[in-house]
Scaffold this active site. Sequence first.
Site, PDB file in Angstrom:
ATOM      1  N   ASP A   1       0.899  -0.992   0.198  1.00  0.00           N
ATOM      2  CA  ASP A   1       0.340  -0.110  -0.222  1.00  0.00           C
ATOM      3  C   ASP A   1       1.010   1.427  -0.216  1.00  0.00           C
ATOM      4  OD1 ASP A   1      -2.786   1.914   1.024  1.00  0.00           O
ATOM      5  OD2 ASP A   1      -3.462   0.150   0.475  1.00  0.00           O
ATOM      6  N   ASP A   2       0.383   2.334   0.876  1.00  0.00           N
ATOM      7  CA  ASP A   2       1.729   3.342   0.509  1.00  0.00           C
ATOM      8  C   ASP A   2       2.755   3.733   1.375  1.00  0.00           C
ATOM      9  OD1 ASP A   2       1.439   6.557  -0.290  1.00  0.00           O
ATOM     10  OD2 ASP A   2      -0.602   7.030   1.257  1.00  0.00           O
TER      11      ASP A   2
ATOM     12  N   LYS B   1      -3.892   0.002  -6.766  1.00  0.00           N
ATOM     13  CA  LYS B   1      -4.674   0.417  -6.250  1.00  0.00           C
ATOM     14  C   LYS B   1      -4.056   1.941  -5.646  1.00  0.00           C
ATOM     15  CE  LYS B   1      -6.035   1.297  -0.935  1.00  0.00           C
ATOM     16  NZ  LYS B   1      -5.960   0.642   0.077  1.00  0.00           N
TER      17      LYS B   1
ATOM     18  N   ASP C   1      -5.550   5.724  -5.229  1.00  0.00           N
ATOM     19  CA  ASP C   1      -6.646   6.941  -4.514  1.00  0.00           C
ATOM     20  C   ASP C   1      -6.641   7.897  -4.541  1.00  0.00           C
ATOM     21  OD1 ASP C   1      -7.109   7.291  -2.061  1.00  0.00           O
ATOM     22  OD2 ASP C   1      -5.979   6.128  -0.725  1.00  0.00           O
TER      23      ASP C   1
ATOM     24  N   GLY D   1     -16.502   5.808  -3.306  1.00  0.00           N
ATOM     25  CA  GLY D   1     -17.485   5.559  -3.132  1.00  0.00           C
ATOM     26  C   GLY D   1     -18.221   6.827  -3.950  1.00  0.00           C
TER      27      GLY D   1
ATOM     28  N   ARG E   1     -13.796   1.385  -4.373  1.00  0.00           N
ATOM     29  CA  ARG E   1     -14.095   1.241  -3.161  1.00  0.00           C
ATOM     30  C   ARG E   1     -15.476   1.669  -3.001  1.00  0.00           C
ATOM     31  NH1 ARG E   1      -9.682   1.859   0.577  1.00  0.00           N
ATOM     32  NH2 ARG E   1     -11.203   3.150   1.534  1.00  0.00           N
TER      33      ARG E   1
ATOM     34  N   ASP F   1     -12.632   4.472   4.416  1.00  0.00           N
ATOM     35  CA  ASP F   1     -11.771   3.241   5.834  1.00  0.00           C
ATOM     36  C   ASP F   1     -12.461   2.666   6.324  1.00  0.00           C
ATOM     37  OD1 ASP F   1     -10.131   4.781   3.668  1.00  0.00           O
ATOM     38  OD2 ASP F   1      -8.476   4.883   4.603  1.00  0.00           O
TER      39      ASP F   1
HETATM   40  C1  GLA Z   1      -6.297   5.788   1.743  1.00  0.00           C
HETATM   41  C2  GLA Z   1      -7.154   4.600   1.685  1.00  0.00           C
HETATM   42  C3  GLA Z   1      -5.911   2.980   3.063  1.00  0.00           C
HETATM   43  C4  GLA Z   1      -4.931   3.445   2.666  1.00  0.00           C
HETATM   44  C5  GLA Z   1      -4.559   4.605   3.226  1.00  0.00           C
HETATM   45  C6  GLA Z   1      -3.052   5.321   2.469  1.00  0.00           C
HETATM   46  O1  GLA Z   1      -6.855   5.834   3.631  1.00  0.00           O
HETATM   47  O2  GLA Z   1      -8.641   4.149   1.609  1.00  0.00           O
HETATM   48  O3  GLA Z   1      -6.587   1.911   2.495  1.00  0.00           O
HETATM   49  O4  GLA Z   1      -4.285   3.060   1.269  1.00  0.00           O
HETATM   50  O5  GLA Z   1      -5.358   5.619   2.120  1.00  0.00           O
HETATM   51  O6  GLA Z   1      -2.173   6.260   3.098  1.00  0.00           O
END
Ligand code: GLA
Length: 658
Positions: free
Chosen positions: A322-323, A407, A409, A451, A468, A472
């Site tokens: 992820d990030d 993924k 964002d 969403g 998504r 979160d």
């Molecule tokens: C958002 C996403 C999380 C994650 C963070 C990373 O909040 O919804 O799932 O990927 O960014 O910074």
Amino acid sequence: MTKFYVFRFTAILVLMVTLSIGTIKAQTYDTLWLNKIDLSKVNQDYGTPRANLSVDKHPLTVGGVAFKKGLGTHAAGLVEMDLKGTVERFKGLVGIDDEKNGKGTVVFVLVADKKEIFRSPLMKSGMQAVNVDVNLKGVKKLSMIVEDGGDGNDSDHADWVNAYFLYKGALPVALGIPQVEPYILTPAESPKPRINSAKVFGVRPGNPFMYTIAATGTRPMTFSAENLPEGLKLDPSTGIITGKLMSQGETVVTLKAKNTLGIATKKLKIVVGDKIALTPPLGWNSWNCFASAVDQNKVKAAADAMVNSGLINHGWTYVNIDDCWEIKANTDDPTLSGEPRDANGMINTNKKFPDMKALTDYIHSKGLKAGLYSSPGPTTCAGFTASYQFEDKDAQRWAEWGFDYIKYDWCSYGRIYKGKEVAEYQKPYVVLRSALDKVKRDIVFSFCQYGMGDVWKWGEKTGGNSWRTTGDITDTWSSMSGIGFNQNGHELYAGPGHWNDPDMLVVGMVGWGPKLHPSRLNTDEQYTHISLWSLLDSPLLIGCDMTRMDAFTKNLLTNDEVIAINQDPLGRQASRVYKEGGLEIWVKDMEDGSKAVGMFNRSLATAKIRADWSVIGVKGKQVVRDAWRQKDLGQFTDSFATDVAPHGVKLVTIRKAK
Ligand code: GLA
């Protein structure tokens, strides 16, 4: 005179007796006001419980009357009290707080040592508070429950006012959410071969092909395949199929897995076309466990754990970073700082990821796939370099590195995007779609924009493989159930290659790093989570540290009949067919004509749920099978009823009896 003295004496005696009785009484019972209990132990589906204030922090007011003392809560709510057998009575008043102006309905219930001893009428907003006065002599455990009134828990601000326990001896205490001892439902794996990987797999012509035959059973195991199209080759010892297919079309291959105890076969349909992710992606993502504490070694360890724990044998495939792998501007941390991009504008990693290509090679060598994260704005959600105006270069770089999943964002794109039109929401995803189309690699495209603009309505059209649908998730009942049970209606938009994504799993050791903790979902809630996400055809992305999985967590993630519901080739997401108070039934049509049925109890007391055939959409004699236990429960002709634990589920499949 004498008479007078006798009278005086009697009067004094009476007074003394009265006083002493009064004193005895006053000394006999102590008072514990409900507002004095440990509020951290009060469980409720929304907001924060408050002493002497309502959920929204107003003075407690019910039916126009203000109360100084009490507990402001929200449905569904539960306080479990350990009364220690010392309590004589509980007294107070209950009602809906006036702060929601005419909204909200609840029922207050008291259960003493498993016996219901009080049930309020249906309490509506504006009604006068109702009196509670119950005898609790000898009672050990008291459950103080607020049920939603049957119309959802919206605005259900439930107050317990002027409420107190009279006790003598040990002080009663609040216990918190009832913990349910972990229990394992998934049967032990058979040593005989069994193939568990998806029945259908999509690939684009000319792009690298990789499919691992996931199979349980004792090793060594030998794999083979009949009718494997030209251009593909199978490694007989690992079961990994690689190669390239140039022409469009479908081929049905017969996969075989053999060990000393037998041979398993399974048909796999390979579809060469413009669609990938024909079943929801199964994998792991670093965010819910490590967040910014992620590094290369943790990712390698995750890949190792996916193999060593046996998860790979059940179809788990993606290992997603992820990030926080990129360079961060304005940081004092030398491991994160540096040039965000090279002279050609290609993105750089930070020092925690010294060699991305070597990392994906490592992941691929194990028969797994690799995923990465970025954002369409200038920076990611955690403030690292993102893809804005470098989309083509980033897609190219991710492909060179060997990633199979991105993924994408939304963060910081808010600075760029103008207005609220759907086309504006779509723009960054359209841009990256076209960048991904320029590289010769199948990369699953996962939108992560929570969403906005009803993404489910246009996610497929803009080339998303998943999107998504929510903010979160976190590891609490209100977060998980709030998200999961809100997915109804989205089933219209999901199907093979394009899935709704209600966010990643929160079972096992989670914590958004570096410190982890066991999921705060209790045992039944975790079964509900996995059952619901499977029915919803959600991508299943494990959010825990896989190197620290206990037997219970493994049981949640390795049940092949539950995973098969999620991976069913028809790709028909479940919808809700029944809702009565906290009881819900969700049904998913399966490719073989059977139905997968989740019977959920969102309330706080065990409840009987009945699935009528007319509601499920079947007729006549049906075999009901418990998916978690992998066991037929028998034949039923017009309904199936079962007890379901609080916050728990019964997940069954229903098929026509022969
Ligand atoms: C958002 C996403 C999380 C994650 C963070 C990373 O909040 O919804 O799932 O990927 O960014 O910074």
